[in-house]
Scaffold this motif. Structure first.
Motif, PDB file in Angstrom:
ATOM      1  N   ALA A 121       0.827  -1.203   0.000  1.00 22.23           N
ATOM      2  CA  ALA A 121       0.000   0.000   0.000  1.00 22.23           C
ATOM      3  C   ALA A 121       0.859   1.251   0.000  1.00 22.23           C
ATOM      4  O   ALA A 121       0.556   2.236  -0.686  1.00 22.23           O
ATOM      5  CB  ALA A 121      -0.938  -0.007   1.208  1.00 22.23           C
ATOM      6  N   GLY A 122       1.953   1.215   0.774  1.00 26.74           N
ATOM      7  CA  GLY A 122       2.853   2.363   0.809  1.00 26.74           C
ATOM      8  C   GLY A 122       3.684   2.502  -0.457  1.00 26.74           C
ATOM      9  O   GLY A 122       3.876   3.606  -0.967  1.00 26.74           O
ATOM     10  N   GLY A 127       3.045   9.451  -5.661  1.00 25.20           N
ATOM     11  CA  GLY A 127       3.325  10.742  -5.045  1.00 25.20           C
ATOM     12  C   GLY A 127       3.451  10.606  -3.540  1.00 25.20           C
ATOM     13  O   GLY A 127       4.031   9.650  -3.038  1.00 25.20           O
ATOM     14  N   SER A 128       2.874  11.555  -2.819  1.00 23.28           N
ATOM     15  CA  SER A 128       3.021  11.608  -1.364  1.00 23.28           C
ATOM     16  C   SER A 128       1.785  11.062  -0.668  1.00 23.28           C
ATOM     17  O   SER A 128       0.672  11.162  -1.186  1.00 23.28           O
ATOM     18  CB  SER A 128       3.258  13.052  -0.924  1.00 23.28           C
ATOM     19  OG  SER A 128       4.425  13.572  -1.518  1.00 23.28           O
ATOM     20  N   THR A 146      -3.629   6.702   1.863  1.00 25.31           N
ATOM     21  CA  THR A 146      -4.279   7.977   1.598  1.00 25.31           C
ATOM     22  C   THR A 146      -3.279   8.921   0.943  1.00 25.31           C
ATOM     23  O   THR A 146      -2.064   8.796   1.145  1.00 25.31           O
ATOM     24  CB  THR A 146      -4.816   8.631   2.881  1.00 25.31           C
ATOM     25  OG1 THR A 146      -3.732   8.806   3.818  1.00 25.31           O
ATOM     26  CG2 THR A 146      -5.903   7.784   3.520  1.00 25.31           C
ATOM     27  N   ALA A 147      -3.792   9.871   0.189  1.00 26.63           N
ATOM     28  CA  ALA A 147      -2.941  10.839  -0.492  1.00 26.63           C
ATOM     29  C   ALA A 147      -2.609  12.001   0.431  1.00 26.63           C
ATOM     30  O   ALA A 147      -3.381  12.354   1.333  1.00 26.63           O
ATOM     31  CB  ALA A 147      -3.644  11.359  -1.746  1.00 26.63           C
ATOM     32  N   VAL A 165       4.850   8.012   3.878  1.00 28.49           N
ATOM     33  CA  VAL A 165       5.614   7.717   2.667  1.00 28.49           C
ATOM     34  C   VAL A 165       5.851   8.974   1.820  1.00 28.49           C
ATOM     35  O   VAL A 165       6.115   8.884   0.622  1.00 28.49           O
ATOM     36  CB  VAL A 165       4.976   6.589   1.819  1.00 28.49           C
ATOM     37  CG1 VAL A 165       5.027   5.280   2.576  1.00 28.49           C
ATOM     38  CG2 VAL A 165       3.552   6.905   1.401  1.00 28.49           C
ATOM     39  N   TRP A 166       5.752  10.145   2.454  1.00 23.98           N
ATOM     40  CA  TRP A 166       6.268  11.346   1.804  1.00 23.98           C
ATOM     41  C   TRP A 166       7.784  11.202   1.693  1.00 23.98           C
ATOM     42  O   TRP A 166       8.431  10.608   2.550  1.00 23.98           O
ATOM     43  CB  TRP A 166       5.945  12.588   2.634  1.00 23.98           C
ATOM     44  CG  TRP A 166       4.531  13.072   2.564  1.00 23.98           C
ATOM     45  CD1 TRP A 166       3.404  12.403   2.931  1.00 23.98           C
ATOM     46  CD2 TRP A 166       4.106  14.363   2.107  1.00 23.98           C
ATOM     47  NE1 TRP A 166       2.302  13.186   2.737  1.00 23.98           N
ATOM     48  CE2 TRP A 166       2.699  14.394   2.225  1.00 23.98           C
ATOM     49  CE3 TRP A 166       4.775  15.481   1.616  1.00 23.98           C
ATOM     50  CZ2 TRP A 166       1.948  15.518   1.868  1.00 23.98           C
ATOM     51  CZ3 TRP A 166       4.033  16.597   1.262  1.00 23.98           C
ATOM     52  CH2 TRP A 166       2.633  16.605   1.382  1.00 23.98           C
ATOM     53  N   GLU A 167       8.366  11.778   0.653  1.00 26.17           N
ATOM     54  CA  GLU A 167       9.814  11.645   0.481  1.00 26.17           C
ATOM     55  C   GLU A 167      10.592  12.235   1.647  1.00 26.17           C
ATOM     56  O   GLU A 167      11.677  11.757   1.986  1.00 26.17           O
ATOM     57  CB  GLU A 167      10.257  12.289  -0.837  1.00 26.17           C
ATOM     58  CG  GLU A 167       9.876  11.467  -2.061  1.00 26.17           C
ATOM     59  CD  GLU A 167      10.461  12.020  -3.345  1.00 26.17           C
ATOM     60  OE1 GLU A 167      10.918  13.191  -3.343  1.00 26.17           O
ATOM     61  OE2 GLU A 167      10.456  11.288  -4.355  1.00 26.17           O
ATOM     62  N   HIS A 168      10.038  13.271   2.297  1.00 26.34           N
ATOM     63  CA  HIS A 168      10.787  13.870   3.405  1.00 26.34           C
ATOM     64  C   HIS A 168      10.954  12.905   4.576  1.00 26.34           C
ATOM     65  O   HIS A 168      11.777  13.140   5.457  1.00 26.34           O
ATOM     66  CB  HIS A 168      10.147  15.188   3.871  1.00 26.34           C
ATOM     67  CG  HIS A 168       8.767  15.069   4.455  1.00 26.34           C
ATOM     68  ND1 HIS A 168       7.696  15.789   3.972  1.00 26.34           N
ATOM     69  CD2 HIS A 168       8.276  14.341   5.490  1.00 26.34           C
ATOM     70  CE1 HIS A 168       6.624  15.518   4.685  1.00 26.34           C
ATOM     71  NE2 HIS A 168       6.951  14.638   5.605  1.00 26.34           N
TER      72      HIS A 168
END
Length: 206
Positions: A121-122, A127-128, A146-147, A165-168
């Motif tokens: 899922a991740g 995207g983020s 979720t987005a 799972v945002w890149e930051h």
């Protein structure tokens, strides 16, 4: 200020090598702090500045349209990150505690099968966003993503475990290798807290 960034109960370097100290510092002190500052700006002078963030997100449709997007994005960011920090722990993994362990095995067959679904899922979130273990209104566990900073609370579900799972959240250490980050996150999950979140959610649906 009605909303505040919670202090971490561990040092920035406590989750190394799985999550590096610089990422933790930037993530907590910069990203989370920015969500809180923007949320406070959005709700200043309104009834929402005195409400719990969970109550706001569960009733996001009641937020005036003029500030709804700001509250959705930044309130979601605040709630999501607060849960994230709470469910991390230095020192390596512990066994998943019952009754959560029993519930996962009953539904997915094995813990590994459940972990694989959450990692997928991740990994496939374009995207983020976030990967989640949630409980729905009927008390059933689900894995979803979720987005952006959307929270499962907005859809009437209770988050039990959320993985950013945002890149930051991972890029300094893992670059484009999001699946490696998702595989490593299990080594720093606080299963006692996750288990408590599950039991609290069960109580709410009874």
């Amino acid at each position: 200020m009605p909303f505040e960034v919670p202090e971490l109960e561990y040092g920035f370097d406590a989750l190394e090598p799985h999550i590096d100290a610089k990422t933790m510092e930037i993530h907590h002190d910069k990203h989370h702090a920015a969500y809180v500052a923007k949320l406070n700006d959005a709700v200043a002078g309104t009834e929402f500045e005195n409400m719990e963030i969970g109550d706001i997100l569960r009733n996001i449709g009641d937020v005036p349209e003029s500030i709804r997007t700001a509250v959705r994005n930044n309130g979601g960011g605040h709630a999501n990150h607060t849960l994230f920090w709470e469910t991390l722990k230095p020192g390596g993994p512990e066994d998943i505690v019952d009754p959560l362990k029993h519930a996962i095995v009953s539904q997915w067959g094995t813990i590994d099968a459940w972990k694989k679904e959450l990692e997928q899922a991740g990994a496939t979130r374009f995207g983020s966003g976030w990967a989640w273990l949630v409980m729905d209104k009927d008390g059933k566990l689900k894995v979803l993503s979720t987005a952006n900073q959307d929270s499962p609370l907005m859809d009437g579900m209770t988050p039990i475990l959320g993985v950013d799972v945002w890149e930051h959240a991972y890029y300094l250490n893992y670059q484009n290798r999001r699946p490696d980050y998702l595989a490593a996150i299990w080594k720093v999950i606080n299963w006692d807290v996750v288990g408590k979140k599950y039991q609290e959610a069960l109580e709410r649906v009874k």
